[in-house]
Design an enzyme around this catalytic site. Structure first.
Site, PDB file in Angstrom:
ATOM      1  N   GLY A  18       0.800  -1.215   0.000  1.00  0.00           N
ATOM      2  CA  GLY A  18       0.000   0.000   0.000  1.00  0.00           C
ATOM      3  C   GLY A  18       0.828   1.258   0.000  1.00  0.00           C
ATOM      4  O   GLY A  18       0.668   2.111   0.877  1.00  0.00           O
ATOM      5  N   ASN A  20       0.638   3.835  -1.944  1.00  0.00           N
ATOM      6  CA  ASN A  20      -0.228   5.011  -2.050  1.00  0.00           C
ATOM      7  C   ASN A  20      -0.972   5.274  -0.748  1.00  0.00           C
ATOM      8  O   ASN A  20      -1.266   6.423  -0.415  1.00  0.00           O
ATOM      9  CB  ASN A  20      -1.206   4.848  -3.211  1.00  0.00           C
ATOM     10  CG  ASN A  20      -0.631   5.338  -4.527  1.00  0.00           C
ATOM     11  OD1 ASN A  20      -0.179   6.476  -4.619  1.00  0.00           O
ATOM     12  ND2 ASN A  20      -0.626   4.497  -5.544  1.00  0.00           N
ATOM     13  N   HIS A 115      -4.969   5.005 -11.181  1.00  0.00           N
ATOM     14  CA  HIS A 115      -4.581   4.071 -12.238  1.00  0.00           C
ATOM     15  C   HIS A 115      -3.312   4.571 -12.911  1.00  0.00           C
ATOM     16  O   HIS A 115      -3.186   5.777 -13.173  1.00  0.00           O
ATOM     17  CB  HIS A 115      -5.711   3.960 -13.266  1.00  0.00           C
ATOM     18  CG  HIS A 115      -5.404   3.013 -14.382  1.00  0.00           C
ATOM     19  ND1 HIS A 115      -5.409   1.651 -14.218  1.00  0.00           N
ATOM     20  CD2 HIS A 115      -5.057   3.245 -15.682  1.00  0.00           C
ATOM     21  CE1 HIS A 115      -5.099   1.064 -15.373  1.00  0.00           C
ATOM     22  NE2 HIS A 115      -4.871   2.013 -16.263  1.00  0.00           N
ATOM     23  N   VAL A 150     -14.323  -1.422 -15.823  1.00  0.00           N
ATOM     24  CA  VAL A 150     -12.984  -1.274 -15.255  1.00  0.00           C
ATOM     25  C   VAL A 150     -12.270  -0.054 -15.836  1.00  0.00           C
ATOM     26  O   VAL A 150     -12.283   0.172 -17.054  1.00  0.00           O
ATOM     27  CB  VAL A 150     -12.154  -2.547 -15.505  1.00  0.00           C
ATOM     28  CG1 VAL A 150     -10.713  -2.347 -15.044  1.00  0.00           C
ATOM     29  CG2 VAL A 150     -12.772  -3.729 -14.786  1.00  0.00           C
ATOM     30  N   ASP A 151     -11.669   0.732 -14.931  1.00  0.00           N
ATOM     31  CA  ASP A 151     -10.847   1.892 -15.291  1.00  0.00           C
ATOM     32  C   ASP A 151     -11.606   2.922 -16.112  1.00  0.00           C
ATOM     33  O   ASP A 151     -11.068   3.558 -17.031  1.00  0.00           O
ATOM     34  CB  ASP A 151      -9.572   1.450 -16.019  1.00  0.00           C
ATOM     35  CG  ASP A 151      -8.667   0.610 -15.134  1.00  0.00           C
ATOM     36  OD1 ASP A 151      -8.694   0.813 -13.918  1.00  0.00           O
ATOM     37  OD2 ASP A 151      -7.960  -0.264 -15.664  1.00  0.00           O
ATOM     38  N   ALA A 179       4.898   9.982  -9.120  1.00  0.00           N
ATOM     39  CA  ALA A 179       3.828  10.940  -9.436  1.00  0.00           C
ATOM     40  C   ALA A 179       2.521  10.544  -8.762  1.00  0.00           C
ATOM     41  O   ALA A 179       1.770  11.411  -8.286  1.00  0.00           O
ATOM     42  CB  ALA A 179       3.641  11.028 -10.946  1.00  0.00           C
ATOM     43  N   GLU A 180       2.229   9.249  -8.706  1.00  0.00           N
ATOM     44  CA  GLU A 180       1.012   8.787  -8.039  1.00  0.00           C
ATOM     45  C   GLU A 180       0.962   9.259  -6.593  1.00  0.00           C
ATOM     46  O   GLU A 180      -0.091   9.692  -6.092  1.00  0.00           O
ATOM     47  CB  GLU A 180       0.934   7.258  -8.067  1.00  0.00           C
ATOM     48  CG  GLU A 180       0.645   6.646  -9.416  1.00  0.00           C
ATOM     49  CD  GLU A 180       0.562   5.133  -9.333  1.00  0.00           C
ATOM     50  OE1 GLU A 180       0.033   4.622  -8.336  1.00  0.00           O
ATOM     51  OE2 GLU A 180       1.042   4.467 -10.260  1.00  0.00           O
TER      52      GLU A 180
END
Length: 225
Positions: A18, A20, A115, A150-151, A179-180
């Site tokens: 995890g 993020n 994503h 999805v997405d 960047a995320e």
């Protein structure tokens, strides 16, 4: 400064470490950040992120999908945990399970994902390898509201990174992941403050409250004026 009572309560769903989630936790620890993590839920009891969340004083819960007879029962158990902690916004952070229409409808417009591509390009898996195979010069990541397909779903925010000569899927993935970590907390803050509001299939951004959006990244670099 945002008062603690006014902070948006987040539930973060993970399957592994995890990273993020950790980035969101770091942002939430900063004074004035408009959201707090109410709980972290993993669908695997041995997910490393559970221990990392606990070490930061965040309630960490294992809701192992294998312990339930079907997907809806599993998602009902997650929903019960989220609701018990007053979660207002659910953040997917490396959650490696496809969610059912039931769960997505239950949390409609309160469920977001990050994503590793500039959606709507490169939905699904192997995004970095596919981008490199196509010879793109810009890649990136997208925070979006979740819909049944999805997405897809209304886009909240995106970040672009350059694709460099000699990049591999792993090197590009690492650049995008950096960047995320910045983008997710930025998107959450915009949602929590009302700078980003979802209406149907679009997210409306209040430019007066979203900060400076003038910076743009181009690769190769544009010549100096």
């Amino acid at each position: 400064m945002t008062s603690a009572a006014a902070k948006r309560r987040l539930g973060v769903l993970i399957s592994g470490r995890g990273s993020n989630m950790l980035a969101l936790a770091a942002a939430a620890a900063e004074p004035g950040f408009p959201a707090e993590i109410a709980c972290v839920i993993a669908n695997k009891a041995d997910a490393a992120g559970l221990g990392l969340a606990t070490a930061r004083g965040i309630p960490a819960i294992a809701v192992a999908h294998r312990d339930y007879p079907d997907k809806v029962a599993f998602e009902q158990a997650m929903t019960a945990e989220l609701e018990a902690r007053g979660v207002e916004l659910v953040c997917l952070a490396g959650f490696m399970r496809l969610l059912s229409p039931w769960f997505i409808d239950r949390w409609r417009d309160r469920l977001i994902n990050i994503h590793p591509s500039l959606l709507p390009a490169y939905k699904g898996l192997d995004t970095h390898a596919r981008a490199l195979a196509d010879g793109v010069r810009i890649a990136g990541c997208t925070v979006h509201y979740v819909r049944a397909e999805v997405d897809t779903g209304p886009i909240v925010a995106q970040a672009a990174v350059p694709v460099l000569p000699g990049d591999t899927p792993d090197s590009l993935a690492a650049r995008i992941l950096t960047a995320e970590h910045r983008l997710y907390s930025y998107a959450v803050a915009m949602i929590a403050t009302g700078a980003a509001v979802v209406h149907g299939d679009r997210v409306d951004i209040d430019p007066a409250r979203a900060g400076d959006g003038t910076a743009r990244l181009f690769a190769p670099a544009l010549p100096a004026l």
